[in-house]
Design a protein around this motif. Sequence first.
Motif, PDB file in Angstrom:
ATOM      1  N   LEU A   1       0.690  -1.044  -0.008  1.00  0.00           N
ATOM      2  CA  LEU A   1      -0.115  -0.096   0.000  1.00  0.00           C
ATOM      3  C   LEU A   1       0.772   1.230  -0.188  1.00  0.00           C
ATOM      4  O   LEU A   1       0.584   2.292  -0.621  1.00  0.00           O
ATOM      5  N   LYS A   2       1.838   1.154   0.553  1.00  0.00           N
ATOM      6  CA  LYS A   2       2.828   2.552   0.728  1.00  0.00           C
ATOM      7  C   LYS A   2       3.418   2.829  -0.414  1.00  0.00           C
ATOM      8  O   LYS A   2       3.894   3.754  -0.917  1.00  0.00           O
ATOM      9  N   ASP A   3       3.331   1.723  -1.547  1.00  0.00           N
ATOM     10  CA  ASP A   3       4.053   2.119  -2.830  1.00  0.00           C
ATOM     11  C   ASP A   3       2.914   2.649  -3.742  1.00  0.00           C
ATOM     12  O   ASP A   3       2.033   1.995  -4.208  1.00  0.00           O
ATOM     13  N   SER A   4       3.153   3.858  -3.935  1.00  0.00           N
ATOM     14  CA  SER A   4       2.245   4.692  -4.930  1.00  0.00           C
ATOM     15  C   SER A   4       1.950   4.090  -6.209  1.00  0.00           C
ATOM     16  O   SER A   4       0.767   4.424  -7.058  1.00  0.00           O
ATOM     17  N   ASN A   5       2.899   3.541  -6.775  1.00  0.00           N
ATOM     18  CA  ASN A   5       2.929   2.917  -8.234  1.00  0.00           C
ATOM     19  C   ASN A   5       2.373   1.646  -8.128  1.00  0.00           C
ATOM     20  O   ASN A   5       2.123   0.682  -9.290  1.00  0.00           O
ATOM     21  N   TRP A   6       1.813   1.045  -6.819  1.00  0.00           N
ATOM     22  CA  TRP A   6       1.448  -0.368  -7.211  1.00  0.00           C
ATOM     23  C   TRP A   6      -0.006  -0.360  -7.749  1.00  0.00           C
ATOM     24  O   TRP A   6      -0.876   0.796  -7.486  1.00  0.00           O
ATOM     25  N   ASN A   7      -0.405  -1.343  -8.439  1.00  0.00           N
ATOM     26  CA  ASN A   7      -1.568  -1.376  -9.272  1.00  0.00           C
ATOM     27  C   ASN A   7      -2.618  -1.793  -8.573  1.00  0.00           C
ATOM     28  O   ASN A   7      -3.756  -2.434  -9.297  1.00  0.00           O
ATOM     29  N   GLY A   8      -2.690  -2.493  -7.349  1.00  0.00           N
ATOM     30  CA  GLY A   8      -3.620  -3.191  -6.657  1.00  0.00           C
ATOM     31  C   GLY A   8      -3.780  -4.639  -6.825  1.00  0.00           C
ATOM     32  O   GLY A   8      -3.018  -5.061  -7.926  1.00  0.00           O
ATOM     33  N   PHE A   9      -4.372  -5.211  -6.318  1.00  0.00           N
ATOM     34  CA  PHE A   9      -4.651  -6.639  -6.431  1.00  0.00           C
ATOM     35  C   PHE A   9      -5.269  -7.091  -7.944  1.00  0.00           C
ATOM     36  O   PHE A   9      -5.114  -8.112  -8.425  1.00  0.00           O
TER      37      PHE A   9
ATOM     38  N   GLY B   1      -5.242  -4.687 -10.414  1.00  0.00           N
ATOM     39  CA  GLY B   1      -4.579  -3.959 -11.706  1.00  0.00           C
ATOM     40  C   GLY B   1      -5.416  -2.757 -12.006  1.00  0.00           C
ATOM     41  O   GLY B   1      -5.070  -2.173 -12.948  1.00  0.00           O
ATOM     42  N   LYS B   2      -6.145  -2.273 -11.048  1.00  0.00           N
ATOM     43  CA  LYS B   2      -6.745  -1.001 -11.487  1.00  0.00           C
ATOM     44  C   LYS B   2      -6.293   0.189 -10.846  1.00  0.00           C
ATOM     45  O   LYS B   2      -6.860   1.300 -10.780  1.00  0.00           O
ATOM     46  N   GLY B   3      -5.054   0.073 -10.342  1.00  0.00           N
ATOM     47  CA  GLY B   3      -4.482   1.139  -9.527  1.00  0.00           C
ATOM     48  C   GLY B   3      -4.493   1.088  -8.105  1.00  0.00           C
ATOM     49  O   GLY B   3      -5.262   0.104  -7.492  1.00  0.00           O
ATOM     50  N   ASN B   4      -3.564   1.624  -7.431  1.00  0.00           N
ATOM     51  CA  ASN B   4      -3.571   1.806  -6.054  1.00  0.00           C
ATOM     52  C   ASN B   4      -4.951   1.995  -5.521  1.00  0.00           C
ATOM     53  O   ASN B   4      -5.800   2.962  -6.117  1.00  0.00           O
ATOM     54  N   TYR B   5      -5.148   1.747  -4.314  1.00  0.00           N
ATOM     55  CA  TYR B   5      -6.572   2.315  -3.516  1.00  0.00           C
ATOM     56  C   TYR B   5      -6.527   3.636  -3.040  1.00  0.00           C
ATOM     57  O   TYR B   5      -5.553   4.061  -2.567  1.00  0.00           O
ATOM     58  N   ASP B   6      -7.834   4.512  -2.797  1.00  0.00           N
ATOM     59  CA  ASP B   6      -7.726   5.591  -2.396  1.00  0.00           C
ATOM     60  C   ASP B   6      -8.275   5.501  -0.890  1.00  0.00           C
ATOM     61  O   ASP B   6      -7.957   6.511  -0.085  1.00  0.00           O
ATOM     62  N   LEU B   7      -8.750   4.630  -0.354  1.00  0.00           N
ATOM     63  CA  LEU B   7      -9.342   4.604   0.930  1.00  0.00           C
ATOM     64  C   LEU B   7      -8.959   3.157   1.612  1.00  0.00           C
ATOM     65  O   LEU B   7      -9.445   1.991   0.733  1.00  0.00           O
ATOM     66  N   ILE B   8      -8.497   2.923   2.770  1.00  0.00           N
ATOM     67  CA  ILE B   8      -8.341   1.674   3.395  1.00  0.00           C
ATOM     68  C   ILE B   8      -9.054   1.524   4.650  1.00  0.00           C
ATOM     69  O   ILE B   8      -8.753   2.692   5.535  1.00  0.00           O
ATOM     70  N   CYS B   9      -9.923   0.939   4.853  1.00  0.00           N
ATOM     71  CA  CYS B   9     -10.982   0.749   5.975  1.00  0.00           C
ATOM     72  C   CYS B   9     -10.252  -0.486   6.628  1.00  0.00           C
ATOM     73  O   CYS B   9      -9.868  -1.382   6.255  1.00  0.00           O
ATOM     74  N   PHE B  10     -10.108  -0.295   8.101  1.00  0.00           N
ATOM     75  CA  PHE B  10      -9.465  -1.536   8.811  1.00  0.00           C
ATOM     76  C   PHE B  10     -10.726  -1.843  10.066  1.00  0.00           C
ATOM     77  O   PHE B  10     -11.195  -0.853  10.418  1.00  0.00           O
ATOM     78  N   ILE B  11     -10.762  -3.029  10.163  1.00  0.00           N
ATOM     79  CA  ILE B  11     -11.762  -3.673  11.475  1.00  0.00           C
ATOM     80  C   ILE B  11     -10.841  -4.876  12.063  1.00  0.00           C
ATOM     81  O   ILE B  11     -10.547  -5.616  11.104  1.00  0.00           O
ATOM     82  N   GLY B  12     -10.813  -5.292  13.183  1.00  0.00           N
ATOM     83  CA  GLY B  12     -10.374  -6.375  13.354  1.00  0.00           C
ATOM     84  C   GLY B  12      -8.947  -6.532  13.679  1.00  0.00           C
ATOM     85  O   GLY B  12      -8.552  -7.937  13.872  1.00  0.00           O
ATOM     86  N   VAL B  13      -7.884  -5.637  13.246  1.00  0.00           N
ATOM     87  CA  VAL B  13      -6.804  -5.828  13.286  1.00  0.00           C
ATOM     88  C   VAL B  13      -6.132  -5.593  14.471  1.00  0.00           C
ATOM     89  O   VAL B  13      -6.671  -4.560  15.135  1.00  0.00           O
TER      90      VAL B  13
ATOM     91  N   HIS C   1      -0.569   9.312  -0.337  1.00  0.00           N
ATOM     92  CA  HIS C   1      -1.616   9.170  -1.350  1.00  0.00           C
ATOM     93  C   HIS C   1      -2.919   8.206  -0.932  1.00  0.00           C
ATOM     94  O   HIS C   1      -3.944   8.275  -1.535  1.00  0.00           O
ATOM     95  N   LEU C   2      -3.164   7.859   0.394  1.00  0.00           N
ATOM     96  CA  LEU C   2      -4.038   7.184   0.989  1.00  0.00           C
ATOM     97  C   LEU C   2      -4.723   7.800   1.970  1.00  0.00           C
ATOM     98  O   LEU C   2      -4.026   8.665   2.883  1.00  0.00           O
ATOM     99  N   LYS C   3      -5.966   7.467   2.201  1.00  0.00           N
ATOM    100  CA  LYS C   3      -6.868   8.135   3.282  1.00  0.00           C
ATOM    101  C   LYS C   3      -7.102   6.622   3.973  1.00  0.00           C
ATOM    102  O   LYS C   3      -7.456   5.479   3.471  1.00  0.00           O
ATOM    103  N   THR C   4      -6.931   6.498   5.359  1.00  0.00           N
ATOM    104  CA  THR C   4      -7.220   5.455   6.078  1.00  0.00           C
ATOM    105  C   THR C   4      -8.297   5.829   7.239  1.00  0.00           C
ATOM    106  O   THR C   4      -8.515   6.924   7.600  1.00  0.00           O
TER     107      THR C   4
END
Length: 170
Positions: free
Chosen positions: A92-100, A102-114, A132-135
């Motif tokens: 996630l910290k790699d801004s050039n990662w295309n995501g799982f 291949g549609k590009g990196n994610y813009d919002l990451i929600c967490f629960i249960g970690v 580049h991410l919002k959490t």
Amino acid sequence: MSAWNPALSSPNQAIICSPKIAALTIKQSKNPMFVMGSLLNVIPEEIAEYAIKIAKLKHMTVVSTGGSNIMLSKLNFKPHYNIGAVELINHLKDSNWNGFCGKGNYDLICFIGVPYYIGSQGLSTLKNFAPHLKTITLCKFMHPNADLSYPNMSYDGWVIYLSKLVEYME
């Protein structure tokens, strides 16, 4: 008199959000991810059910970490991906990662249960190395390293917050 503690006075602390603000943030995201952690296996099923509802309402990419797929399987829900939390944070910290997908990196990451000690370190990494991410955390404990977080609350308060979030998303 207590000593100054930068961890308690940082201008970059999370904004404590209401269910309505959380719903608006999730709705406005274009490519969100929902990270579900191992604590889903040890808390009541209704929390996992709310998490699944939230993910389905926004068609979020669901990532299982730490064996949370045990509870998700019990509820007949198959996460899109299973990956370790540390490995996921590194992607996630790699801004050039295309995501799982291949549609590009994610813009919002929600967490629960970690677990808190892992989530805190992962959120700190994202806060400092992934601008580049919002959490957002939907946990019952406040995470100061997230952009948005629920406040510390009781179990009953948490259920109310999650149910209102689902209501605002519908």
